[in-house]
Design a protein around this motif. Structure first.
Motif, short mmCIF file in Angstrom:
data_model
loop_
_atom_site.label_atom_id
_atom_site.label_comp_id
_atom_site.label_asym_id
_atom_site.label_seq_id
_atom_site.Cartn_x
_atom_site.Cartn_y
_atom_site.Cartn_z
N ALA A 42 70.00 42.64 59.02
CA ALA A 42 70.34 42.91 60.43
C ALA A 42 70.41 41.60 61.23
N PHE A 43 69.59 40.62 60.89
CA PHE A 43 69.66 39.31 61.54
C PHE A 43 71.04 38.70 61.28
N GLU A 44 71.45 38.68 60.01
CA GLU A 44 72.75 38.12 59.66
C GLU A 44 73.89 38.90 60.33
N ASN A 45 73.78 40.21 60.37
CA ASN A 45 74.82 41.02 61.02
C ASN A 45 75.00 40.62 62.48
N ASN A 46 73.91 40.25 63.14
CA ASN A 46 73.97 39.91 64.56
C ASN A 46 74.52 38.51 64.84
N ILE A 47 74.50 37.63 63.84
CA ILE A 47 75.04 36.29 64.07
C ILE A 47 76.36 36.06 63.34
N ASN A 48 76.78 37.04 62.55
CA ASN A 48 78.04 36.93 61.81
C ASN A 48 79.20 36.64 62.77
N GLY A 49 80.01 35.65 62.43
CA GLY A 49 81.17 35.31 63.25
C GLY A 49 80.89 34.35 64.39
N LEU A 50 79.62 34.04 64.66
CA LEU A 50 79.32 33.08 65.72
C LEU A 50 79.66 31.67 65.23
N GLN A 51 79.76 30.74 66.18
CA GLN A 51 80.03 29.36 65.82
C GLN A 51 79.11 28.42 66.61
N LYS A 52 79.17 27.15 66.25
CA LYS A 52 78.31 26.15 66.88
C LYS A 52 78.38 26.27 68.39
N GLY A 53 77.20 26.31 69.03
CA GLY A 53 77.11 26.41 70.48
C GLY A 53 76.98 27.82 71.01
N ASP A 54 77.32 28.82 70.18
CA ASP A 54 77.18 30.22 70.62
C ASP A 54 75.71 30.58 70.73
N LYS A 55 75.40 31.34 71.76
CA LYS A 55 74.04 31.82 71.97
C LYS A 55 73.95 33.27 71.49
N PHE A 56 72.73 33.68 71.11
CA PHE A 56 72.52 35.06 70.70
C PHE A 56 71.24 35.59 71.32
N ASP A 57 71.21 36.89 71.50
CA ASP A 57 70.07 37.60 72.10
C ASP A 57 70.16 39.03 71.60
N PHE A 58 69.32 39.40 70.64
CA PHE A 58 69.37 40.74 70.07
C PHE A 58 67.98 41.20 69.65
N THR A 59 67.87 42.51 69.50
CA THR A 59 66.61 43.14 69.14
C THR A 59 66.79 43.93 67.85
N LEU A 60 65.81 43.81 66.96
CA LEU A 60 65.81 44.58 65.72
C LEU A 60 64.64 45.56 65.75
N LYS A 61 64.95 46.82 65.49
CA LYS A 61 63.91 47.84 65.38
C LYS A 61 63.18 47.64 64.06
N PRO A 62 61.96 48.17 63.93
CA PRO A 62 61.21 48.00 62.67
C PRO A 62 62.01 48.39 61.43
N GLU A 63 62.80 49.46 61.51
CA GLU A 63 63.58 49.92 60.37
C GLU A 63 64.63 48.90 59.95
N GLU A 64 65.06 48.04 60.88
CA GLU A 64 66.06 47.02 60.59
C GLU A 64 65.42 45.71 60.16
N ALA A 65 64.13 45.59 60.37
CA ALA A 65 63.43 44.34 60.11
C ALA A 65 62.52 44.48 58.89
N TYR A 66 61.23 44.62 59.11
CA TYR A 66 60.27 44.65 58.01
C TYR A 66 59.70 46.03 57.75
N GLY A 67 60.36 47.05 58.28
CA GLY A 67 59.94 48.42 58.02
C GLY A 67 58.85 48.90 58.94
N VAL A 68 58.59 50.19 58.83
CA VAL A 68 57.53 50.80 59.62
C VAL A 68 56.20 50.52 58.94
N PHE A 69 55.13 50.58 59.69
CA PHE A 69 53.80 50.40 59.13
C PHE A 69 53.46 51.64 58.30
N VAL A 70 53.05 51.42 57.05
CA VAL A 70 52.72 52.51 56.14
C VAL A 70 51.22 52.49 55.88
#
Length: 181
Positions: free
Chosen positions: A48-76
């Motif tokens: 999900a991190f890569e999906n959010n920066i895909n296509g950006l280029q030098k100097g582009d800024k990013f600001d995005f949020t990943l839910k637990p399911e998109e990141a390291y999963g829910v706490f089990v």
């Protein structure tokens, strides 16, 4: 040049942890002096991190949020286990140097795979370990900028290989101390 598969990417960012709308905690920073460097599309980063920066280029800024399911999963809860204290003994004595609350210890699962566990509590006969990723259950908010995008050089490929446990020579072996390189 745009971020696409197999490009060498360098970014700086601040990573905040917590639900949106709350006072989020700054978890880590990758600065311009010490940026995050990786080869895009190799599976080294969260998808999900890569999906959010895909296509950006030098100097582009990013600001995005990943839910637990998109990141390291829910706490089990089942990933928290009480292990016999005796398995943490060295020469018949409990290892108080390494095994203390808050420590992260390298362990092995029942299949011999390596896994890290965090010591939550030490009781009389057991050690309570958490085998969830430290950021499991957390919402991650990234704010950053793309510092560079280019085709990787041989030196950068060697650096990435070395950081993944290789020797940096492209030999493909797991233990370069054995003289394979």
């Amino acid at each position: 040049m745009k971020i696409t598969r197999n490009k060498y990417v360098s970014v700086c960012y601040d990573l905040y942890v917590g639900e949106e709308g709350e006072d989020n905690e700054l978890m880590e920073s990758a600065t311009a002096e010490r940026p995050l460097k990786f080869i895009f599309g190799m599976g080294l980063m969260l998808e999900a991190f890569e999906n959010n920066i895909n296509g950006l280029q030098k100097g582009d800024k990013f600001d995005f949020t990943l839910k637990p399911e998109e990141a390291y999963g829910v706490f089990v809860e089942e990933h928290v286990a009480e292990l016999p204290k005796k398995i943490f003994e060295v020469n018949g004595k409990f290892d108080t140097e390494m095994v203390k609350e808050g420590a992260t210890l390298p362990m092995m699962d029942s299949n011999g795979g390596r896994i890290n566990g965090s010591v939550l509590e030490i009781k009389d006969d057991v050690v309570v370990m958490d085998f969830n990723h430290p950021l499991a259950g957390e919402t991650l908010h990234f704010i950053g900028e793309v510092l560079d995008v280019h085709d990787p050089t041989e030196a950068e490929l060697a650096e990435i290989n070395k950081s993944l446990g290789g020797c940096g020579e492209g030999c493909g072996c797991d233990d370069c101390n054995e003289g394979c390189c």
